[in-house]
Design a protein around this motif. Sequence first.
Motif, PDB file in Angstrom:
ATOM      1  N   SER A   9       0.803  -1.225   0.073  1.00  0.00           N
ATOM      2  CA  SER A   9       0.041   0.098  -0.117  1.00  0.00           C
ATOM      3  C   SER A   9       0.664   1.121   0.027  1.00  0.00           C
ATOM      4  O   SER A   9       1.981   1.192  -0.033  1.00  0.00           O
ATOM      5  CB  SER A   9      -0.915  -0.024   1.030  1.00  0.00           C
ATOM      6  N   GLY A  10       0.042   2.428  -0.021  1.00  0.00           N
ATOM      7  CA  GLY A  10       0.934   3.473  -0.012  1.00  0.00           C
ATOM      8  C   GLY A  10       1.340   4.011  -1.541  1.00  0.00           C
ATOM      9  O   GLY A  10       1.180   3.566  -2.462  1.00  0.00           O
ATOM     10  N   LEU A  34      -7.167  -7.207  -6.471  1.00  0.00           N
ATOM     11  CA  LEU A  34      -6.287  -6.474  -6.010  1.00  0.00           C
ATOM     12  C   LEU A  34      -6.187  -6.068  -4.495  1.00  0.00           C
ATOM     13  O   LEU A  34      -7.304  -5.420  -4.159  1.00  0.00           O
ATOM     14  CB  LEU A  34      -5.849  -5.137  -6.851  1.00  0.00           C
ATOM     15  N   ILE A  35      -5.220  -6.473  -3.869  1.00  0.00           N
ATOM     16  CA  ILE A  35      -5.056  -6.144  -2.405  1.00  0.00           C
ATOM     17  C   ILE A  35      -3.823  -5.231  -2.147  1.00  0.00           C
ATOM     18  O   ILE A  35      -2.757  -5.796  -2.639  1.00  0.00           O
ATOM     19  CB  ILE A  35      -5.248  -7.321  -1.506  1.00  0.00           C
ATOM     20  N   ARG A  36      -3.809  -4.081  -1.740  1.00  0.00           N
ATOM     21  CA  ARG A  36      -2.750  -3.168  -1.580  1.00  0.00           C
ATOM     22  C   ARG A  36      -2.580  -3.184   0.008  1.00  0.00           C
ATOM     23  O   ARG A  36      -3.359  -2.528   0.796  1.00  0.00           O
ATOM     24  CB  ARG A  36      -2.772  -1.681  -2.169  1.00  0.00           C
ATOM     25  N   THR A  37      -1.725  -3.629   0.356  1.00  0.00           N
ATOM     26  CA  THR A  37      -1.433  -3.618   2.005  1.00  0.00           C
ATOM     27  C   THR A  37      -0.067  -4.153   2.264  1.00  0.00           C
ATOM     28  O   THR A  37       0.702  -4.609   1.633  1.00  0.00           O
ATOM     29  CB  THR A  37      -2.251  -4.804   2.813  1.00  0.00           C
ATOM     30  N   ARG A  38       0.418  -3.705   3.540  1.00  0.00           N
ATOM     31  CA  ARG A  38       1.696  -4.126   3.972  1.00  0.00           C
ATOM     32  C   ARG A  38       1.391  -5.184   5.276  1.00  0.00           C
ATOM     33  O   ARG A  38       2.464  -5.321   6.001  1.00  0.00           O
ATOM     34  CB  ARG A  38       2.715  -3.107   4.581  1.00  0.00           C
ATOM     35  N   ASP A  39       0.300  -5.612   5.628  1.00  0.00           N
ATOM     36  CA  ASP A  39      -0.084  -6.577   6.641  1.00  0.00           C
ATOM     37  C   ASP A  39       0.361  -7.787   6.133  1.00  0.00           C
ATOM     38  O   ASP A  39      -0.106  -8.442   5.247  1.00  0.00           O
ATOM     39  CB  ASP A  39      -1.498  -6.445   7.034  1.00  0.00           C
ATOM     40  N   MET A 165      -4.083  12.473   0.854  1.00  0.00           N
ATOM     41  CA  MET A 165      -5.238  11.587   0.300  1.00  0.00           C
ATOM     42  C   MET A 165      -5.618  10.301   1.250  1.00  0.00           C
ATOM     43  O   MET A 165      -4.560   9.940   1.978  1.00  0.00           O
ATOM     44  CB  MET A 165      -4.846  11.053  -1.250  1.00  0.00           C
ATOM     45  N   THR A 166      -6.724   9.787   1.033  1.00  0.00           N
ATOM     46  CA  THR A 166      -7.127   8.748   1.767  1.00  0.00           C
ATOM     47  C   THR A 166      -6.588   7.345   1.227  1.00  0.00           C
ATOM     48  O   THR A 166      -5.913   7.615  -0.006  1.00  0.00           O
ATOM     49  CB  THR A 166      -8.568   8.445   1.865  1.00  0.00           C
ATOM     50  N   ASP A 167      -6.144   6.390   1.894  1.00  0.00           N
ATOM     51  CA  ASP A 167      -5.864   5.193   1.287  1.00  0.00           C
ATOM     52  C   ASP A 167      -6.717   4.541   0.193  1.00  0.00           C
ATOM     53  O   ASP A 167      -6.061   4.004  -0.738  1.00  0.00           O
ATOM     54  CB  ASP A 167      -5.833   3.923   2.590  1.00  0.00           C
ATOM     55  N   ALA A 168      -7.888   4.890   0.189  1.00  0.00           N
ATOM     56  CA  ALA A 168      -8.818   4.414  -0.837  1.00  0.00           C
ATOM     57  C   ALA A 168      -8.619   5.240  -2.071  1.00  0.00           C
ATOM     58  O   ALA A 168      -8.599   4.964  -3.041  1.00  0.00           O
ATOM     59  CB  ALA A 168     -10.246   4.726  -0.497  1.00  0.00           C
ATOM     60  N   GLU A 169      -8.322   6.487  -1.809  1.00  0.00           N
ATOM     61  CA  GLU A 169      -8.073   7.368  -3.024  1.00  0.00           C
ATOM     62  C   GLU A 169      -6.544   7.075  -3.624  1.00  0.00           C
ATOM     63  O   GLU A 169      -6.577   7.189  -4.921  1.00  0.00           O
ATOM     64  CB  GLU A 169      -7.870   8.961  -2.512  1.00  0.00           C
ATOM     65  N   ILE A 170      -5.696   6.693  -2.795  1.00  0.00           N
ATOM     66  CA  ILE A 170      -4.267   6.270  -3.301  1.00  0.00           C
ATOM     67  C   ILE A 170      -4.596   4.719  -4.385  1.00  0.00           C
ATOM     68  O   ILE A 170      -3.904   4.907  -5.366  1.00  0.00           O
ATOM     69  CB  ILE A 170      -3.350   5.909  -2.135  1.00  0.00           C
ATOM     70  N   ASP A 171      -5.159   4.022  -3.783  1.00  0.00           N
ATOM     71  CA  ASP A 171      -5.497   2.672  -4.360  1.00  0.00           C
ATOM     72  C   ASP A 171      -6.078   3.057  -5.589  1.00  0.00           C
ATOM     73  O   ASP A 171      -6.008   2.332  -6.668  1.00  0.00           O
ATOM     74  CB  ASP A 171      -6.621   2.040  -3.422  1.00  0.00           C
ATOM     75  N   THR A 172      -7.058   3.946  -5.599  1.00  0.00           N
ATOM     76  CA  THR A 172      -7.651   4.295  -7.115  1.00  0.00           C
ATOM     77  C   THR A 172      -6.715   4.966  -8.186  1.00  0.00           C
ATOM     78  O   THR A 172      -6.645   4.245  -9.121  1.00  0.00           O
ATOM     79  CB  THR A 172      -8.803   5.303  -6.900  1.00  0.00           C
ATOM     80  N   ARG A 173      -5.598   5.679  -7.645  1.00  0.00           N
ATOM     81  CA  ARG A 173      -4.553   6.251  -8.425  1.00  0.00           C
ATOM     82  C   ARG A 173      -3.803   4.945  -8.808  1.00  0.00           C
ATOM     83  O   ARG A 173      -3.345   4.963 -10.065  1.00  0.00           O
ATOM     84  CB  ARG A 173      -3.970   7.280  -7.690  1.00  0.00           C
ATOM     85  N   PHE A 174      -3.571   4.036  -8.115  1.00  0.00           N
ATOM     86  CA  PHE A 174      -2.568   2.981  -8.511  1.00  0.00           C
ATOM     87  C   PHE A 174      -3.401   2.089  -9.459  1.00  0.00           C
ATOM     88  O   PHE A 174      -2.671   1.656 -10.289  1.00  0.00           O
ATOM     89  CB  PHE A 174      -2.427   2.008  -7.307  1.00  0.00           C
ATOM     90  N   VAL A 175      -4.588   1.870  -9.385  1.00  0.00           N
ATOM     91  CA  VAL A 175      -5.206   1.180 -10.417  1.00  0.00           C
ATOM     92  C   VAL A 175      -5.182   1.845 -11.598  1.00  0.00           C
ATOM     93  O   VAL A 175      -5.001   1.198 -12.859  1.00  0.00           O
ATOM     94  CB  VAL A 175      -6.862   0.807 -10.016  1.00  0.00           C
ATOM     95  N   GLU A 176      -5.461   3.327 -11.582  1.00  0.00           N
ATOM     96  CA  GLU A 176      -5.117   3.945 -12.968  1.00  0.00           C
ATOM     97  C   GLU A 176      -3.890   3.812 -13.434  1.00  0.00           C
ATOM     98  O   GLU A 176      -3.576   3.708 -14.686  1.00  0.00           O
ATOM     99  CB  GLU A 176      -5.715   5.357 -12.549  1.00  0.00           C
ATOM    100  N   ALA A 177      -2.815   3.634 -12.640  1.00  0.00           N
ATOM    101  CA  ALA A 177      -1.267   3.728 -12.887  1.00  0.00           C
ATOM    102  C   ALA A 177      -1.149   2.314 -13.525  1.00  0.00           C
ATOM    103  O   ALA A 177      -0.416   2.309 -14.690  1.00  0.00           O
ATOM    104  CB  ALA A 177      -0.500   3.976 -11.799  1.00  0.00           C
ATOM    105  N   SER A 178      -1.753   1.472 -12.907  1.00  0.00           N
ATOM    106  CA  SER A 178      -1.571  -0.148 -13.634  1.00  0.00           C
ATOM    107  C   SER A 178      -2.088  -0.153 -15.013  1.00  0.00           C
ATOM    108  O   SER A 178      -1.595  -0.853 -15.868  1.00  0.00           O
ATOM    109  CB  SER A 178      -1.971  -1.137 -12.479  1.00  0.00           C
TER     110      SER A 178
END
Length: 328
Positions: A9-10, A34-39, A165-178
């Motif tokens: 994540s992040g 897709l799961i974005r996490t460091r857990d 940004m919230t984690d959800a917003e960053i995750d959305t950006r990542f999907v767009e980047a991918s």
Amino acid sequence: MVKTIGTHSGHFHCDEALAVSLLKKTKEFAGAQLIRTRDSNRLAECDIVVDVGGVYDPATHRYDHHQRGFSETFSDEYKTKLSSAGLVYKHFGKEVVMHLLDKTEIDDDVEKLYLKTYHGFVEALDANDNGISAYPNTATPLYKESPTSLHHRVAKMNPKWNVTMTDAEIDTRFVEASEMTGNELVDYVKGLQESWLPARSLVIDALDKATDVHPSGRIIALERSCPWKEHLLELEKERNLSDDKSILYVLYPESTPEGNWRIQCVPLRPEGFENRKSLPEAWRGFRDDELSRISGVDGCIFTHAGGFIGGNKSKQGACEMAKLAVEL
């Protein structure tokens, strides 16, 4: 059950963005969640994990490159350490290319474009993510890298330092980047299939007829202008042509109605301007009638000041320029 792809994540980078996109173009992970996490517990539940976890193990679908001692490269021919993009491409790239070429099995075209795509597209992303310089023997760069390159565009999709940004917003950006990185790779492979690969047959035909152009066999004439450099250098290796038998000049018609022809020197490497034998120094920087007078060849148009390319109004004129350049 729906497969899961895990990554960290992040702040995100180009390598894992492309890695995720590549996986979604495979049969096994098409439609994967897709799961974005460091857990570590959540990552352990994922079917495949990229760019996080500190483990490289294809048997368990773990593809990280950050751990101490990791030194995997694409093959013995490469020195660039792989990032998650290169790791995923190494193991799944042939399937992705086969899918993009609409093939049902791995054939010569798939093999060639698989290798070419790593060299021409993925390796630079591996190098950038691992901090490997493209010109390690120079104290300062010869030029500044374009801010519009793919990894820069992915980087700019992260939130700016002064924007929260919230984690959800960053995750959305990542999907767009991918999706963006995946589309770029698709365009690259399709371009190879539709333009680069068909040029090989033209180069083979010209190479077979080299002695028809000049007895030395060191000049070839292409039927059409096409991407020839990599094909020529590869074919010379396949045919074991020695240095004194290698091609010095390539002739080809311009894509214009005037019917002009070009003479171009064969470079030492496909992307360079250092030539095996440059055009005569006395011709360089001159044009038209003055160049024809100096060279003794009718119909000359120009010789570049750098000596790597020239032009003539006819194929015969370009051939005469090349013959003189070989013999001088």
